[in-house]
Design an enzyme around this catalytic site. Structure first.
Site, PDB file in Angstrom:
ATOM      1  N   TRP A 202     -12.094  15.670  -2.913  1.00  0.00           N
ATOM      2  CA  TRP A 202     -11.684  14.339  -2.483  1.00  0.00           C
ATOM      3  C   TRP A 202     -12.923  13.444  -2.377  1.00  0.00           C
ATOM      4  O   TRP A 202     -13.954  13.852  -1.828  1.00  0.00           O
ATOM      5  CB  TRP A 202     -10.976  14.414  -1.110  1.00  0.00           C
ATOM      6  CG  TRP A 202     -10.674  13.052  -0.585  1.00  0.00           C
ATOM      7  CD1 TRP A 202      -9.686  12.216  -1.011  1.00  0.00           C
ATOM      8  CD2 TRP A 202     -11.404  12.338   0.428  1.00  0.00           C
ATOM      9  NE1 TRP A 202      -9.750  11.030  -0.325  1.00  0.00           N
ATOM     10  CE2 TRP A 202     -10.792  11.072   0.580  1.00  0.00           C
ATOM     11  CE3 TRP A 202     -12.505  12.648   1.230  1.00  0.00           C
ATOM     12  CZ2 TRP A 202     -11.239  10.118   1.477  1.00  0.00           C
ATOM     13  CZ3 TRP A 202     -12.957  11.692   2.137  1.00  0.00           C
ATOM     14  CH2 TRP A 202     -12.305  10.437   2.254  1.00  0.00           C
ATOM     15  N   ASP A 368      -0.432  -2.054   0.945  1.00  0.00           N
ATOM     16  CA  ASP A 368      -0.606  -0.589   0.954  1.00  0.00           C
ATOM     17  C   ASP A 368       0.268   0.040   2.034  1.00  0.00           C
ATOM     18  O   ASP A 368       1.207  -0.580   2.548  1.00  0.00           O
ATOM     19  CB  ASP A 368      -2.112  -0.260   1.103  1.00  0.00           C
ATOM     20  CG  ASP A 368      -2.487   1.032   0.395  1.00  0.00           C
ATOM     21  OD1 ASP A 368      -2.204   2.111   0.943  1.00  0.00           O
ATOM     22  OD2 ASP A 368      -3.051   0.979  -0.717  1.00  0.00           O
ATOM     23  N   ARG A 445      -2.278  16.359   5.713  1.00  0.00           N
ATOM     24  CA  ARG A 445      -2.104  14.970   6.163  1.00  0.00           C
ATOM     25  C   ARG A 445      -0.766  14.796   6.892  1.00  0.00           C
ATOM     26  O   ARG A 445      -0.057  13.819   6.698  1.00  0.00           O
ATOM     27  CB  ARG A 445      -2.188  14.006   4.982  1.00  0.00           C
ATOM     28  CG  ARG A 445      -2.727  12.651   5.402  1.00  0.00           C
ATOM     29  CD  ARG A 445      -2.551  11.595   4.335  1.00  0.00           C
ATOM     30  NE  ARG A 445      -3.188  10.357   4.791  1.00  0.00           N
ATOM     31  CZ  ARG A 445      -2.893   9.156   4.377  1.00  0.00           C
ATOM     32  NH1 ARG A 445      -1.984   8.974   3.444  1.00  0.00           N
ATOM     33  NH2 ARG A 445      -3.501   8.097   4.852  1.00  0.00           N
ATOM     34  N   LYS A 478       1.672   0.910  -6.538  1.00  0.00           N
ATOM     35  CA  LYS A 478       0.662   1.964  -6.400  1.00  0.00           C
ATOM     36  C   LYS A 478       1.414   3.207  -5.949  1.00  0.00           C
ATOM     37  O   LYS A 478       1.898   3.266  -4.823  1.00  0.00           O
ATOM     38  CB  LYS A 478      -0.381   1.543  -5.362  1.00  0.00           C
ATOM     39  CG  LYS A 478      -1.442   2.601  -5.084  1.00  0.00           C
ATOM     40  CD  LYS A 478      -2.445   2.084  -4.065  1.00  0.00           C
ATOM     41  CE  LYS A 478      -3.455   3.132  -3.635  1.00  0.00           C
ATOM     42  NZ  LYS A 478      -4.299   2.653  -2.528  1.00  0.00           N
ATOM     43  N   TRP A 479       1.508   4.197  -6.826  1.00  0.00           N
ATOM     44  CA  TRP A 479       2.295   5.418  -6.573  1.00  0.00           C
ATOM     45  C   TRP A 479       1.320   6.505  -6.116  1.00  0.00           C
ATOM     46  O   TRP A 479       0.557   7.037  -6.911  1.00  0.00           O
ATOM     47  CB  TRP A 479       2.997   5.815  -7.850  1.00  0.00           C
ATOM     48  CG  TRP A 479       3.816   7.066  -7.844  1.00  0.00           C
ATOM     49  CD1 TRP A 479       3.544   8.247  -7.222  1.00  0.00           C
ATOM     50  CD2 TRP A 479       5.059   7.264  -8.522  1.00  0.00           C
ATOM     51  NE1 TRP A 479       4.527   9.167  -7.463  1.00  0.00           N
ATOM     52  CE2 TRP A 479       5.482   8.582  -8.270  1.00  0.00           C
ATOM     53  CE3 TRP A 479       5.855   6.460  -9.334  1.00  0.00           C
ATOM     54  CZ2 TRP A 479       6.640   9.121  -8.790  1.00  0.00           C
ATOM     55  CZ3 TRP A 479       7.020   7.000  -9.857  1.00  0.00           C
ATOM     56  CH2 TRP A 479       7.411   8.313  -9.583  1.00  0.00           C
ATOM     57  N   ASP A 480       1.391   6.815  -4.842  1.00  0.00           N
ATOM     58  CA  ASP A 480       0.422   7.740  -4.246  1.00  0.00           C
ATOM     59  C   ASP A 480       1.006   9.151  -4.138  1.00  0.00           C
ATOM     60  O   ASP A 480       2.219   9.359  -4.214  1.00  0.00           O
ATOM     61  CB  ASP A 480       0.071   7.203  -2.850  1.00  0.00           C
ATOM     62  CG  ASP A 480      -1.346   7.566  -2.430  1.00  0.00           C
ATOM     63  OD1 ASP A 480      -1.931   8.480  -3.032  1.00  0.00           O
ATOM     64  OD2 ASP A 480      -1.847   6.932  -1.490  1.00  0.00           O
ATOM     65  N   MET A 481       0.159  10.131  -3.914  1.00  0.00           N
ATOM     66  CA  MET A 481       0.577  11.529  -3.724  1.00  0.00           C
ATOM     67  C   MET A 481      -0.558  12.212  -2.967  1.00  0.00           C
ATOM     68  O   MET A 481      -1.610  12.435  -3.532  1.00  0.00           O
ATOM     69  CB  MET A 481       0.804  12.170  -5.096  1.00  0.00           C
ATOM     70  CG  MET A 481       1.530  13.486  -5.096  1.00  0.00           C
ATOM     71  SD  MET A 481       0.554  14.867  -4.480  1.00  0.00           S
ATOM     72  CE  MET A 481      -0.671  15.070  -5.736  1.00  0.00           C
ATOM     73  N   CYS A 528      -2.059   7.372  -8.074  1.00  0.00           N
ATOM     74  CA  CYS A 528      -3.088   7.647  -7.076  1.00  0.00           C
ATOM     75  C   CYS A 528      -2.722   8.984  -6.454  1.00  0.00           C
ATOM     76  O   CYS A 528      -1.543   9.312  -6.314  1.00  0.00           O
ATOM     77  CB  CYS A 528      -3.055   6.528  -6.031  1.00  0.00           C
ATOM     78  SG  CYS A 528      -4.104   6.804  -4.592  1.00  0.00           S
ATOM     79  N   ASP A 550     -10.771   7.515  -3.755  1.00  0.00           N
ATOM     80  CA  ASP A 550     -10.770   6.792  -2.479  1.00  0.00           C
ATOM     81  C   ASP A 550     -12.177   6.331  -2.138  1.00  0.00           C
ATOM     82  O   ASP A 550     -12.372   5.527  -1.230  1.00  0.00           O
ATOM     83  CB  ASP A 550     -10.256   7.699  -1.355  1.00  0.00           C
ATOM     84  CG  ASP A 550      -8.736   7.635  -1.243  1.00  0.00           C
ATOM     85  OD1 ASP A 550      -8.125   6.818  -1.944  1.00  0.00           O
ATOM     86  OD2 ASP A 550      -8.171   8.402  -0.444  1.00  0.00           O
TER      87      ASP A 550
HETATM   88  C1  GLA Z   1      -4.322   7.570   0.097  1.00  0.00           C
HETATM   89  C2  GLA Z   1      -4.790   6.598  -0.960  1.00  0.00           C
HETATM   90  C3  GLA Z   1      -5.388   5.384  -0.286  1.00  0.00           C
HETATM   91  C4  GLA Z   1      -4.361   4.735   0.596  1.00  0.00           C
HETATM   92  C5  GLA Z   1      -3.817   5.752   1.588  1.00  0.00           C
HETATM   93  C6  GLA Z   1      -2.639   5.202   2.353  1.00  0.00           C
HETATM   94  O1  GLA Z   1      -5.372   8.096   0.805  1.00  0.00           O
HETATM   95  O2  GLA Z   1      -5.699   7.214  -1.804  1.00  0.00           O
HETATM   96  O3  GLA Z   1      -5.861   4.466  -1.255  1.00  0.00           O
HETATM   97  O4  GLA Z   1      -3.325   4.220  -0.199  1.00  0.00           O
HETATM   98  O5  GLA Z   1      -3.384   6.940   0.957  1.00  0.00           O
HETATM   99  O6  GLA Z   1      -2.139   6.120   3.239  1.00  0.00           O
END
Ligand code: GLA
Length: 758
Positions: A202, A368, A445, A478-481, A528, A550
């Site tokens: 990370w 976000d 998390r 922004k599609w996060d995981m 993301c 990040d």
């Molecule tokens: C992840 C993403 C960040 C942000 C956070 C939000 O860590 O990489 O850019 O969007 O989640 O919880």
């Protein structure tokens, strides 16, 4: 015809103007490999180039003149148990408990264009830019097992790259179980390679490492449920003395976002076998009678021009055949509120940031994490995609209306693959989470991975997310995981299907991507995964850009973006200018340094712009104008690493890193030079530019100096700005807020060159 087959010699020659890939039917009917590399003349017979010898202590395929030993024969589909003691590329367990099989040539087809995938939801090469592609399908059959394999080779007319995958069809009446299926197997005659791979963690993703390969197996993989920040599904084999600009290298990448395995084996006869595919660990697939299994595709490329050449091949291939047709084929600059507010915002704060951003010249505001009910920290509410009216009293619709009234677009963060125990979704459907009921659930998390092998999960999330996208008239997602899979078990799959979970899960993710991309064709998706934890060709097929890391510290970003560039084009790398002090490394750097690094990417801002001084705002306005002016060059030009820490050059005496982009017509170029730590008593430092027209005359915009292309590439561009310790040199040439390149740590210089018009 880019694919020749000689009936007499049974040799296939796949070629375009750059490369040749040659294989042939072996005397025992299996498919042998002969060559992959620089283009060779067509119409010639290369089958005399035998690879196997009559050694002692080997298992041969026959006891007559057709003797052949698979152990040192280059092959296209090596299998288990018949004399090839290296790793197989396909392993199937049959009803009799054995793994033995033999696939022999049955027939082949050449298709103009791309042979369609049977699994439409899997990412695959396309030809939307109409470059021209040709597909060769070679069908191999085990007539005893009644299992058939199609090997697909898809050749692009305009790039030095071929994609490969296979389909396995069960024609028998019994179930067979696929335990391993590499998408690509490349056997090579030599073993004089170094291996380059992209490793990390990370916030420090894709740091390249290079090691010399030796006899035995070298492998790296992911079993985390995603391609991972730890190893990227890509590697390059470098022949001796490869530099950024010279030497032969081969690059191999998998078009897939789930568990993968890369494996390179060198045998006792100094031959190399390179494979990439779904990770066999934790995988098996039941193939019932009449069913077909299709592997992900892999891409292989060859360059004679060192690593820059290989990267450019891959960049072109990705641009032509992986990325979706651009939603926004124009420059835009986004602002994201994550590092500005984290979870602590309301509509007023967001509109203030967006207002300031619009005045600075930005084009898109991205809201976000934290906008939905119950989401005031990362402990709760994932899965409940209902707007938090306390923070946003007029909902997404109201906020979006206010933002769009500023003349900018509205983007939204989502994390659709996850839930928290503290959520309505989890309370209603605890079995929708990937876990084993007998064991405690590991947590990351504070969240858990939804079981996307279940279509009802994908359906529910699709409904909820699309309602938000409609309500907010969203232009960008922004599609996060943000977590890995553990306790891989699905209460929905039968005991003998548990080995299918990882692959079925990622197919479910692709299914959701397909549905959203089709339902909202105007939306630009950026993927993301806690930054760059899932930066791969699978997701780039749907989401043409990825949040690279990040880590927004420009110094760490230099290394991350440099490493990422070995495979991925600049236009795919999410890059933002963040606040000072940096939130990940606590490092202090100037606004101009942060911007000069972000320039080599998608470019945006991630800071509270309402807190900036007037001086900083003026700088940012100029930065945005500069990026937009050169966007075309940056995103569409050819990229070169001039000074890269991966292959350090002895000419780099001042701890620099340097990149360059050149337009296709060679008329425009931009160079970024970055000082990391300053050296006292610096040497005269030149950087040697690349890709210019040697006969062209170039003008440097900032100084009005003229240079010939040849001069800049061979004599070099002299960097004479370095501080030598003489205090009288310390005058501020550019104004208080701009640092002078070479005067202190973390300073940078952008050189813009245009060819003089006749
Ligand atoms: C992840 C993403 C960040 C942000 C956070 C939000 O860590 O990489 O850019 O969007 O989640 O919880």
């Amino acid at each position: 015809m880019p694919i020749d087959f000689n009936n007499k010699t049974q040799q296939f020659h796949i070629h375009n103007e750059f490369i040749s890939y040659i294989m042939y039917v072996l005397p025992n009917g299996e498919l042998g490999h002969l060559y992959f590399g620089q283009r060779l003349p067509e119409g010639r017979d290369y089958t005399y180039q035998k690879t196997n010898m009559n050694h002692v202590l080997k298992a041969y395929t026959a006891d007559d003149d057709s003797y052949l030993c698979l152990e040192d024969t280059l092959q296209e589909l090596p299998v288990y148990g018949r004399g090839d003691y290296r790793g197989e590329s396909l392993r199937i367990k049959y009803e009799d408990g054995s793994y033995i099989n033999k696939f022999t040539y049955k027939e082949h087809y050449v298709y103009d264009g791309i042979k369609q995938h049977t699994l439409v939801s899997m990412p695959h090469v396309h030809d939307e830019k109409k470059c021209g592609m040709t597909t060769l399908e070679v069908i191999l059959l085990d007539s005893y097992r009644q299992v058939e394999v199609s090997l697909f080779y898809i050749l692009s007319a305009k790039t030095a790259a071929i994609s490969r995958h296979m389909e396995i069809r069960n024609l028998s009446s019994a179930r067979v179980v696929i335990e391993q299926c590499a998408s690509l197997n490349l056997d090579l005659n030599e073993a004089s390679y170094d291996l380059l791979q992209l490793d990390g963690a990370w916030s420090r993703e894709r740091h390249p490492s290079i090691r010399t390969l030796d006899t035995g197996v070298t492998s790296f993989s992911s079993i985390r449920g995603s391609s991972s920040a730890n190893h990227n599904p890509f590697f390059a084999l470098l022949s001796e003395h490869v530099t950024e600009d010279l030497g032969d290298c081969i690059g191999i990448a998998l078009i897939y976002s789930g568990n993968f395995n890369a494996r390179i084996e060198i045998n006792q006869y100094k031959q190399t076998r390179a494979q990439i595919g779904i990770n066999e660990n934790g995988f098996h697939w039941n193939l019932e009678s009449g069913e077909c299994f299709e592997t992900p595709q892999a891409v292989v490329s060859f360059s004679q021009n060192g690593l820059n050449g290989l990267s450019q091949n891959m960049h072109r291939f990705i641009d032509y055949h992986i990325l979706p047709t651009p939603k926004r084929d124009e420059p835009y600059v986004l602002i994201n509120n994550w590092e500005a507010t984290y979870f602590d915002f309301d509509e007023k704060k967001i509109v203030e940031i967006a207002t300031e951003a619009s005045q600075l010249g930005m084009d898109l505001f991205v809201l976000d994490d934290g906008w939905f009910v119950g989401r005031d920290s990362d402990r709760s509410a994932l899965g409940d995609w209902f707007v938090n009216k306390d923070k946003l009293p007029e909902g997404l619709a109201g906020l979006s209306r206010k933002i769009k009234a500023l003349g900018i677009d509205f983007g939204l963060w989502i994390e659709p693959e996850m839930t928290n125990i503290e959520s309505i979704l989890y309370k209603e459907h605890p079995d929708w989470v990937i876990h084993h009921p007998a064991y405690p659930m590991s947590v990351g998390r504070h969240q858990y991975v939804l079981d996307y092998s279940r279509v009802e999960v994908v359906d529910t999330i699709y409904e909820r997310i699309s309602a938000c996208l409609v309500e907010g008239k969203v232009d960008y997602v922004k599609w996060d995981m943000n977590r890995l899979i553990s306790e891989p078990y699905s209460s929905h799959l039968s005991p003998d299907q548990q080995g299918e979970l990882f692959h079925r899960h990622i197919l479910g993710v692709y299914d959701l991507y397909n549905r959203l991309v089709s339902a909202f064709p105007h939306i630009l998706f950026e993927s993301c995964a806690s930054g760059g934890g899932r930066f791969d060709l699978g997701l780039l097929y749907f989401a043409p850009q990825t949040w690279t890391s990040d880590d927004t510290d420009p110094v760490e970003r230099l290394y991350i973006q440099n490493g990422t560039s070995y495979l991925y084009p600049l236009a795919t790398m999410g890059s933002h200018v963040a606040a000072d002090i940096n939130h990940q490394t606590l490092r202090k750097t100037s606004l101009s340094y942060r911007s000069d690094v972000a320039l080599f990417g998608t470019y945006g801002y991630e800071m509270d712009v309402t807190l900036l001084s007037d001086d900083e705002k003026n700088i940012i306005k100029k930065q945005i104008i500069f990026f937009k002016k050169h966007w075309d060059l940056i995103h569409k030009g050819s990229f070169y690493r001039l000074e890269s820490p991966v292959i350090p050059s002895k000419k780099n005496v001042n701890d620099l890193l340097s990149w360059m982009v050149v337009s296709e017509d060679k008329k425009q170029a931009m160079v970024g030079v970055y000082q990391i730590l300053t050296k006292p008593s610096p040497n005269v430092q030149r950087i040697y530019l690349r890709g210019l027209d040697p006969k062209g005359e170039y003008i440097e915009t900032a100084t009005n100096s003229f240079y010939s292309g040849a001069e800049l590439m061979t004599f070099g561009y002299v960097l004479d700005d370095f501080y030598t310790g003489i205090a009288s040199d310390l005058h501020d040439k550019l104004g208080k807020s701009q640092q002078i390149f070479g005067h202190g740590d973390f300073t940078s210089k952008i050189i813009v060159l245009s060819m003089k018009e006749e």
